[in-house]
Design an enzyme around this catalytic site. Structure first.
Site, PDB file in Angstrom:
ATOM      1  CD  GLN A 128      -2.764   1.370   0.158  1.00  0.00           C
ATOM      2  OE1 GLN A 128      -3.114   0.380  -0.493  1.00  0.00           O
ATOM      3  NE2 GLN A 128      -3.180   2.596  -0.131  1.00  0.00           N
ATOM      4  CD  GLU A 129       2.674   3.772   3.866  1.00  0.00           C
ATOM      5  OE1 GLU A 129       3.023   4.714   3.122  1.00  0.00           O
ATOM      6  OE2 GLU A 129       2.023   3.951   4.903  1.00  0.00           O
ATOM      7  CB  SER A 130       6.555   1.931  -1.411  1.00  0.00           C
ATOM      8  OG  SER A 130       6.774   0.556  -1.074  1.00  0.00           O
ATOM      9  CE1 TYR A 159      -1.211   3.321   4.286  1.00  0.00           C
ATOM     10  CE2 TYR A 159      -2.049   2.659   6.430  1.00  0.00           C
ATOM     11  CZ  TYR A 159      -1.001   2.765   5.534  1.00  0.00           C
ATOM     12  OH  TYR A 159       0.247   2.325   5.900  1.00  0.00           O
TER      13      TYR A 159
END
Length: 409
Positions: free
Chosen positions: A274-276, A379
């Site tokens: 999800q982050e990167s 998120y």
């Protein structure tokens, strides 16, 4: 004729949204009777539209907020029948089951949870449904402690297009040579077929271009012609498609540091995705860097605790070491509640503390839906949806359980 009526006349495919917008304007202008007429037309003439699904979901939420869970559950069920492909369908299916469960209707609740798993197996709400059906998949308060078995495929699946030489190079793992050959064979770059775009995305993943490769593959669902959609659905039905969207780069580092922090490695993998999208050098506008998108001040604080004097946030090993340390810190702060820990990872502990002071619902599912930051709410759902997909794709027990369930449905 009003502007909205002209839209309906000239662009019939937008008529349902025009009706919904007009109804909202009539409500705002304190003309509820006229609004009700347009809404009735929306449900009768355009009942299978996305606008109708959105209206039904808003009505279901309003009924639930007023305490009429029976009506809320029925409205949600209507979405599952009339709007099964809507963006609200998975959510409505789960909540119809949850509201039924609260009312003590266990049979209906079980039916809706099973329907969510069968019809929307890749969704966040499939995971929530599996939790309520008693599957061993971890809940918000237990997922950290789990250490699920992970079985990754030892052989590569065949790309759908390309020469025999290209396919052989790909199968042997000679990715640079396969890529060089593919550059000469892939002549249709501006208007690639579904299979060509999928193959190109697969190769980019193997070369470490994870964000670009995953984006190409995920965009296949946007193809419009019936022939393209048929080709997409054929590829989508294969495990290769899903595993390309949920790959395992840096798994050795993830497993090493997850074990040391006593954090479920699939939760860490889900958060990194999800982050990167597994891009080690990516940087956000506010300076968050690397795989786990660490703010430099946060990384420095964790590095001090770790006694790590030299590190680079673009180095996967260092980033995962410090990122898992911070994720462990957030878990410790919230008594191992992964819902709050993940929300805090995105929005910061100050915002989560404020939400708790504001007495957001104590029920975890209601809490998620009530998170006031749209970005953080999405998120949380995405991270745990990622976790569920890694579990269903790579854990033999859950994968088999889901396959048996889908077959029985």
């Amino acid at each position: 004729m009003s502007d909205l009526d002209q839209v309906k006349a000239k662009f019939p495919e937008r008529a349902s949204q025009a009706l919904s917008t007009k109804a909202e304007m009539l409500v705002a202008s304190k003309n509820p009777q006229a609004a009700q007429q347009d809404l009735q037309l929306l449900l009768t003439k355009y009942g299978n539209s996305e606008a109708a699904a959105e209206y039904r979901w808003k009505q279901a939420q309003a009924k639930a907020a007023s305490g009429d869970l029976q009506a809320a559950s029925q409205l949600a069920q209507t979405i599952t029948v009339e709007n099964p492909k809507s963006q609200y369908a998975a959510r409505a299916t789960f909540w119809s089951g949850k509201w039924a469960k609260i009312l003590g209707n266990e049979k209906q609740a079980k039916e809706m949870f099973e329907k969510a798993l069968a019809n929307y197996p890749q969704s966040y709400y499939a995971w929530r449904s599996a939790v309520y059906l008693g599957w061993d998949v971890g809940d918000f308060t237990t997922v950290r402690q789990l250490s699920p078995e992970i079985v990754r495929p030892t052989a590569r699946s065949q790309p759908p297009v390309g020469s025999e030489t290209f396919k052989e190079l790909y199968q042997l793992g000679q990715d640079s040579d396969a890529w060089t050959l593919w550059q000469t064979e892939f002549q249709n770059r501006l208007q690639p077929t579904v299979s060509e775009q999928f193959t190109d995305g697969l190769l980019k993943l193997k070369l470490g271009k994870h964000q670009e490769g995953m984006a190409q593959i995920s965009q296949l669902e946007d193809r419009e012609t019936p022939a393209e959609q048929a080709e997409y659905q054929a590829i989508r039905g294969k495990m290769t498609y899903w595993r390309s969207l949920y790959p395992f780069p840096y798994i050795d580092f993830i497993e090493r540091w997850s074990q040391q922090r006593q954090i479920n490695p699939l939760l860490v993998t889900a958060l990194i995705r999800q982050e990167s999208r597994f891009e080690p050098a990516i940087k956000s506008p506010v300076g968050a860097t690397g795989l786990m998108q660490l703010i430099p001040t946060t990384a420095a604080a964790e590095a001090k605790t770790e006694n790590l004097q030299q590190y680079s946030l673009t180095n996967p090993k260092d980033n995962i070491q410090l990122g898992t340390a911070y994720l462990a810190t957030t878990h410790k702060h919230y008594n191992n509640n992964s819902l709050l820990a993940v929300a805090s990872y995105n929005a910061g502990p100050g915002n989560v503390s404020n939400w708790l002071k504001q007495k957001l619902p104590t029920d975890p599912d209601e809490f998620v839906e009530a998170i006031p930051f749209e970005e953080t709410q999405g998120y949380v759902k995405n991270v745990f949806g990622n976790y569920w997909n890694y579990l269903r794709l790579y854990n033999p027990e859950v994968s088999q359980q889901l396959a048996q369930h889908s077959a029985s449905q």
